[in-house]
Structure formats: structure tokens, C-alpha cells
Design a protein around this motif. Structure first.
Motif, mmCIF file in Angstrom:
data_model
loop_
_atom_site.group_PDB
_atom_site.id
_atom_site.type_symbol
_atom_site.label_atom_id
_atom_site.label_comp_id
_atom_site.label_asym_id
_atom_site.label_seq_id
_atom_site.Cartn_x
_atom_site.Cartn_y
_atom_site.Cartn_z
ATOM 1 N N GLY A 1 0.814 -1.210 0.000
ATOM 2 C CA GLY A 1 0.000 0.000 0.000
ATOM 3 C C GLY A 1 0.845 1.256 0.000
ATOM 4 N N LEU A 2 0.231 2.384 -0.422
ATOM 5 C CA LEU A 2 0.967 3.646 -0.427
ATOM 6 C C LEU A 2 0.047 4.826 -0.145
ATOM 7 C CD1 LEU A 2 -0.054 4.784 -3.335
ATOM 8 C CD2 LEU A 2 1.982 3.720 -4.246
ATOM 9 N N ALA A 3 0.651 5.933 0.246
ATOM 10 C CA ALA A 3 -0.055 7.203 0.453
ATOM 11 C C ALA A 3 0.997 8.284 0.610
ATOM 12 C CB ALA A 3 -0.951 7.154 1.689
ATOM 13 N N ARG A 4 0.710 9.464 0.063
ATOM 14 C CA ARG A 4 1.690 10.552 0.128
ATOM 15 C C ARG A 4 1.283 11.631 1.130
ATOM 16 N NH1 ARG A 4 3.363 15.052 -4.529
ATOM 17 N NH2 ARG A 4 4.964 16.077 -3.256
ATOM 18 N N TRP A 5 2.299 12.150 1.834
ATOM 19 C CA TRP A 5 2.148 13.354 2.663
ATOM 20 C C TRP A 5 3.413 14.185 2.493
ATOM 21 C CZ3 TRP A 5 4.772 15.287 7.102
ATOM 22 C CH2 TRP A 5 4.152 16.402 7.698
ATOM 23 N N LYS A 6 3.259 15.341 1.867
ATOM 24 C CA LYS A 6 4.384 16.240 1.613
ATOM 25 C C LYS A 6 5.530 15.482 0.947
ATOM 26 C CE LYS A 6 3.052 19.559 5.175
ATOM 27 N NZ LYS A 6 3.451 20.336 6.373
ATOM 28 N N ASN A 7 6.703 15.420 1.591
ATOM 29 C CA ASN A 7 7.854 14.777 0.964
ATOM 30 C C ASN A 7 7.972 13.298 1.311
ATOM 31 O OD1 ASN A 7 10.120 15.229 -0.789
ATOM 32 N ND2 ASN A 7 11.456 14.863 0.966
ATOM 33 N N LYS A 8 6.981 12.779 2.024
ATOM 34 C CA LYS A 8 6.991 11.366 2.398
ATOM 35 C C LYS A 8 6.001 10.580 1.537
ATOM 36 C CE LYS A 8 8.208 11.472 7.372
ATOM 37 N NZ LYS A 8 8.428 12.904 7.622
ATOM 38 N N LEU A 9 6.442 9.440 1.063
ATOM 39 C CA LEU A 9 5.538 8.501 0.410
ATOM 40 C C LEU A 9 5.519 7.245 1.278
ATOM 41 C CD1 LEU A 9 3.758 8.001 -2.111
ATOM 42 C CD2 LEU A 9 5.693 6.741 -3.072
ATOM 43 N N PHE A 10 4.395 7.030 1.950
ATOM 44 C CA PHE A 10 4.291 5.875 2.836
ATOM 45 C C PHE A 10 4.135 4.598 2.014
ATOM 46 C CE2 PHE A 10 3.263 9.359 5.643
ATOM 47 C CZ PHE A 10 3.954 9.007 6.799
ATOM 48 N N TYR A 15 8.212 4.646 4.999
ATOM 49 C CA TYR A 15 8.097 5.696 3.987
ATOM 50 C C TYR A 15 9.415 5.829 3.237
ATOM 51 C CZ TYR A 15 10.694 8.917 7.076
ATOM 52 O OH TYR A 15 11.651 9.517 7.859
ATOM 53 N N VAL A 16 9.328 6.456 2.072
ATOM 54 C CA VAL A 16 10.516 6.830 1.309
ATOM 55 C C VAL A 16 10.445 8.326 1.058
ATOM 56 C CG1 VAL A 16 10.878 4.592 0.202
ATOM 57 C CG2 VAL A 16 9.354 6.270 -0.873
ATOM 58 N N ASP A 17 11.589 8.930 0.786
ATOM 59 C CA ASP A 17 11.641 10.348 0.450
ATOM 60 C C ASP A 17 11.278 10.512 -1.018
ATOM 61 O OD1 ASP A 17 12.498 11.137 3.012
ATOM 62 O OD2 ASP A 17 14.570 10.603 2.517
ATOM 63 N N ILE A 18 10.333 11.392 -1.302
ATOM 64 C CA ILE A 18 9.850 11.591 -2.668
ATOM 65 C C ILE A 18 10.995 11.867 -3.641
ATOM 66 C CG2 ILE A 18 8.537 13.155 -4.160
ATOM 67 C CD1 ILE A 18 6.719 11.336 -2.710
ATOM 68 N N ASP A 19 11.963 12.659 -3.202
ATOM 69 C CA ASP A 19 13.059 13.053 -4.087
ATOM 70 C C ASP A 19 14.294 12.179 -3.919
ATOM 71 O OD1 ASP A 19 11.519 15.228 -5.061
ATOM 72 O OD2 ASP A 19 12.054 16.399 -3.288
ATOM 73 N N GLY A 20 14.146 11.064 -3.214
ATOM 74 C CA GLY A 20 15.290 10.191 -2.969
ATOM 75 C C GLY A 20 15.562 9.239 -4.119
ATOM 76 N N ALA A 21 16.550 8.378 -3.916
ATOM 77 C CA ALA A 21 16.956 7.416 -4.938
ATOM 78 C C ALA A 21 15.825 6.446 -5.256
ATOM 79 C CB ALA A 21 18.191 6.650 -4.471
ATOM 80 N N GLN A 22 15.822 5.943 -6.492
ATOM 81 C CA GLN A 22 14.760 5.033 -6.927
ATOM 82 C C GLN A 22 14.704 3.764 -6.094
ATOM 83 O OE1 GLN A 22 14.673 3.771 -11.014
ATOM 84 N NE2 GLN A 22 13.363 5.456 -11.649
ATOM 85 N N ASP A 23 15.862 3.289 -5.654
ATOM 86 C CA ASP A 23 15.906 2.022 -4.920
ATOM 87 C C ASP A 23 16.288 2.227 -3.456
ATOM 88 O OD1 ASP A 23 18.496 2.825 -5.312
ATOM 89 O OD2 ASP A 23 19.256 0.843 -5.885
ATOM 90 N N GLN A 24 15.944 3.383 -2.914
ATOM 91 C CA GLN A 24 16.314 3.686 -1.529
ATOM 92 C C GLN A 24 15.682 2.699 -0.556
ATOM 93 O OE1 GLN A 24 13.967 7.212 0.216
ATOM 94 N NE2 GLN A 24 13.700 7.512 -2.001
ATOM 95 N N PRO A 25 16.379 2.385 0.530
ATOM 96 C CA PRO A 25 15.788 1.514 1.553
ATOM 97 C C PRO A 25 14.630 2.225 2.242
ATOM 98 C CG PRO A 25 17.882 2.414 2.301
ATOM 99 C CD PRO A 25 17.762 2.773 0.853
ATOM 100 N N LEU A 26 13.695 1.453 2.759
ATOM 101 C CA LEU A 26 12.534 2.022 3.431
ATOM 102 C C LEU A 26 12.905 2.502 4.833
ATOM 103 C CD1 LEU A 26 9.727 -0.561 2.507
ATOM 104 C CD2 LEU A 26 10.680 1.307 1.143
ATOM 105 N N LYS A 27 12.256 3.587 5.251
ATOM 106 C CA LYS A 27 12.445 4.111 6.600
ATOM 107 C C LYS A 27 11.225 3.738 7.436
ATOM 108 C CE LYS A 27 15.120 8.098 4.979
ATOM 109 N NZ LYS A 27 15.199 9.587 4.919
ATOM 110 N N ALA A 28 11.441 3.018 8.519
ATOM 111 C CA ALA A 28 10.336 2.583 9.369
ATOM 112 C C ALA A 28 9.642 3.785 9.999
ATOM 113 C CB ALA A 28 10.852 1.649 10.453
ATOM 114 N N TYR A 29 8.308 3.669 10.156
ATOM 115 C CA TYR A 29 7.529 4.748 10.760
ATOM 116 C C TYR A 29 6.624 4.174 11.847
ATOM 117 C CZ TYR A 29 4.744 9.000 11.164
ATOM 118 O OH TYR A 29 4.125 10.129 11.645
#
Length: 408
Positions: free
Chosen positions: A58-67, A83-97
Motif C-alpha cells: 500500500g501507499l499514500a503521500r504526505w508532503k515529501n513522504k511517500l508511505f 516511507y521513502v523520500d519523494i526526491d530520494g533514490a529510486q531504490d532507496q531503503p525504506l524508513k520505518a515509521y
């Protein structure tokens, strides 16, 4: 002259070509940001992290975060809410929330480590009051050795502070023996944040649970339209044939109508029909005559064969209902100002590789349509190749997506 005409024709053909979603994120396998490499190694050794068993859904966006959610289908899911950073790398690791500590829970745990702990999340919803609503099923290792660590609950976070606002556990009367809660939509205006209602479909028990934040109470709604269609339970995706009996799953809310209430569009996963009902009925269901209310649920129409859908979202800017097309590897739409017919439900784009099992979609406050594909049938019934891209997230302006279609 003939050459000029040819150039004009080619230019027109190119300009009329439908816009395609842009690939924003892509992963072969899912990993996370750990406190240290030693922590990751220990998690692997202890079975808290089995990388091959982590699939985004699943996904959802808030500002610069894409959950991005990672349900505990199997054992070894390190973090279910991320979440991932919207402007981050395509294959960035996920950040736990809200943190890795809140998510890194053993599959064999017997209770929640803390009130902000997250067990297993399929879908989330960002409301206009800067809150993240999470439907936590509380169930770990779903297709392995299922363990109900905690009862199903609605978890609400303040996105500005990343702090837990409230957690509400469903009542026994909200659930059936086969209940499974994997989605949530929220009915609220930014000027009346305390008067929020969450609608949670029960795809296994064929019902919808309504939760009132102000009353801090919930109630269950039943209806024939929440059941699956016996002739629409067969799928073939990625070369894999499977049969599901999933009931009501996709919910979408319109803008407020003249009476202040919204229309909730809904359909069962294993169905090709779309239905609707006023949220006035959902909010006041405990005080009305159930027999009379039965007829307030309306059939909108049928999309046609092989049009089963896992998710839908109503874009208030275009009055268009977007939805996934599981059997057709793509996205469909319907302009709510038109009759609900197969002709008014076009397939906007399709690709058997890029859009293999589009599991979720959302339109953010900027009018951007986000899509997530994850090859779920391969993950459940065979295995994923760790050497190829398995999970993708795309984005496209909703208005561009429908340009030139009957949804425009």
C-alpha cells in the motif's frame, strides 16, 4: 506539400499519444534503514528479517513522504509501516515509521510491545488534518503460521510530530469468524478534524466497519453488495491462475454533496460491479431501519469481463474514479458524471511487465496519481527472482492520465 502534410500528421499523432506514468521507485528486494549493520545482521540471524519475505503493498503521500506498507504475509517482515523520500533514490531503503523499534516485532510475540507498535498493515490513509490513519490487522505470518499478536485496530499518527494520537481496537461485534481488515478510508474536513469517520471494509467477513473518532466507537454494517461474485473469482496474472473469494475491499469517497455527506463508491475485489451509498447512512446506521436502508445501497453498473479491481480512489479535481485492473495489468477510470457502462470505463494504460498486479493507487493533494505494482501472485504461489525488478511505484498527473479518454 505532401512532405509537410506528413510531418503535421506525425506531430499530431505524437502529441495525441496518451501520457504514461513515470517510474519513481523500483526494487529487486526490500531493505530498510537500520540503526547499524550489526542490528541488521542480528535481525537476520534471529529470523526477524527474511528479505525475500518482504513485499510492498500500500501507499499514500504526505508532503515529501511517500508511505509504503509491507504486510506480514510471511515471517521475517522487519517493518510493516514505512516511507521513502519523494526526491530520494529510486531504490532507496525504506524508513520505518514512526520508528524501527515500533515495527521490529517478533512473529511469535504474544502482545503489543507498546501502544505505538505496528504489526501488519496493508493500506493507510492521509487525511487533510495531517494525520496518518493505519489499519493494523494485528496478524503476523499470515500464510505461514498465523499469529494474532493483537486484535485489529485503527492507529492514528500526527504527521507533523510523528507521535501516536490514538489507537482503537475493534469490538467483538465488529468482527466475524473470517474477518480480514486490510483497507481504510477517512471521511473528514480540515475544518472539523475531530468529527472524523473511518470506513474499513471486511473482505473476508463481507461487511464494513465504521469508526467515529468523536464518539470513539464503532459499528458494523452488512449488505448483500459486500459479497464477492461467484463468477468473478478467477484470475490469471503473470502466468499464474488463482481463485479468490474476497469481498468488499475498494472504497472511495466523493466530495461532499449538497447535504454535506459524501458518496462512498465500493466494490468487492472478486467482482466487476460498482456500487455506492451515502455516508449519511453509514454514519447513522445504528439509528435507522435496516430493512428500509437496504434499498439505499445502489448498483451503479458493471465494468465488463475481467475487470476485477484491488483498489480505487476518487479524484475530486476531475470527478473521476480511478481503479486498478488486476487481470488486465493496468488502470481503469470512470467519470462520475457519465453512466456506469463498460464503454465509460476505459483501460488507460496496460503493461504486463511494469504493471503486473497493481495493488494500490492514490491521488495526492497535488493531483498526482500514484501506483504500486508488486507481483503478489508470484510472491504467494511461486517465488520472486531477486535478480530482477519486482516492485515498482509510478506517478502521473491525474488530468494527464485521462487526457483523450472517455473519463476526460
Amino acid at each position: 506539400m505532401r512532405a509537410i502534410s506528413l510531418i503535421i500528421a506525425l506531430t499530431a499523432a505524437i502529441s495525441c499519444k496518451a501520457a504514461l506514468p513515470e517510474l519513481r521507485f523500483a526494487w529487486k528486494q526490500i531493505d530498510y534503514i537500520w540503526d547499524s549493520s550489526a542490528q541488521r545482521e542480528t535481525a537476520v540471524q534471529n529470523g526477524l528479517f527474511v528479505q525475500a519475505n518482504n513485499l510492498p503493498l500500500g501507499l499514500a503521500r504526505w508532503k515529501n513522504k511517500l508511505f509504503v506498507t509491507v504486510p506480514r504475509w510471511k515471517n521475517g517482515v522487519a517493518s510493516s509501516l514505512n516511507y521513502v523520500d519523494i526526491d530520494g533514490a529510486q531504490d532507496q531503503p525504506l524508513k520505518a515509521y514512526p520508528s524501527l523499534k515500533d515495527n521490529l516485532v517478533s512473529d511469535t510475540a504474544e502482545s503489543l510491545p507498546s501502544n505505538s507498535s505496528i504489526i501488519s498493515v496493508f493500506r493507510v490513509f492521509v487525511d487533510p488534518c495531517d494525520r496518518l490513519w493505519v489499519m493494523d490487522s494485528g496478524l503476523a505470518d499470515i500464510v505461514g503460521s498465523p499469529n494474532q499478536i493483537a486484535g485489529p485496530s485503527v492507529v492514528i499518527f500526527d504527521l507533523n510530530t510523528n507521535k501516536l494520537l490514538h489507537r482503537y481496537f475493534f469490538k467483538v461485534s465488529d468482527m466475524k469468524e473470517d474477518s480480514f481488515f486490510a483497507n481504510i478510508v477517512v471521511d473528514v474536513d480540515k475544518d472539523t478534524c475531530d468529527n472524523a469517520f473511518a470506513y474499513i471494509p471486511d473482505l473476508g467477513g463481507y461487511g464494513v466497519v465504521v469508526y467515529s473518532l468523536k464518539q470513539d466507537d464503532s459499528w458494523r454494517i452488512s449488505h448483500h453488495y459486500f459479497h464477492f461474485e461467484p463468477l468473478a473469482g478467477s484470475y490469471k496474472v503473470g502466468g499464474i491462475e488463482f481463485h479468490w473469494t474476497d469481498g468488499v475491499f475498494a472504497l472511495a469517497l466523493s466530495e461532499p454533496r449538497e447535504n454535506g455527506y459524501r458518496t462512498m463508491f465500493f466494490h468487492a475485489f472478486s467482482s466487476t460491479k460498482e456500487f455506492c451509498v451515502s455516508t449519511e447512512l453509514l454514519r447513522n446506521y445504528t439509528h435507522i431501519d435496516k430493512n428500509e436502508a437496504f434499498h439505499d445501497f445502489k448498483l451503479l453498473g458493471d465494468r465488463g469481463e475481467r475487470t476485477q479491481s484491488s483498489a480505487s480512489y476518487y479524484d475530486t479535481n476531475t470527478s473521476v474514479l480511478f481503479y486498478t485492473q488486476i487481470n488486465r495489468d493496468g488502470v481503469g477510470c470512470w467519470n462520475s458524471n457519465k453512466p456506469y457502462t463498460p464503454g465509460n470505463n476505459p483501460l488507460l494504460f496496460t503493461d504486463s511487465k511494469l504493471f503486473e498486479f497493481l495493488n494500490d493507487l492514490k491521488v495526492d493533494e497535488e493531483g498526482i496519481l500514484w501506483l504500486l505494482s508488486d507481483k503478489l501472485p508470484r510472491f504467494l504461489y511461486k517465488s520472486l527472482d531477486p535478480n530482477e525488478i519486482n516492485f515498482r511505484i509510478f506517478s502521473i498527473k491525474a488530468s494527464d492520465a485521462i487526457a483523450g479518454s472517455t473519463c476526460e
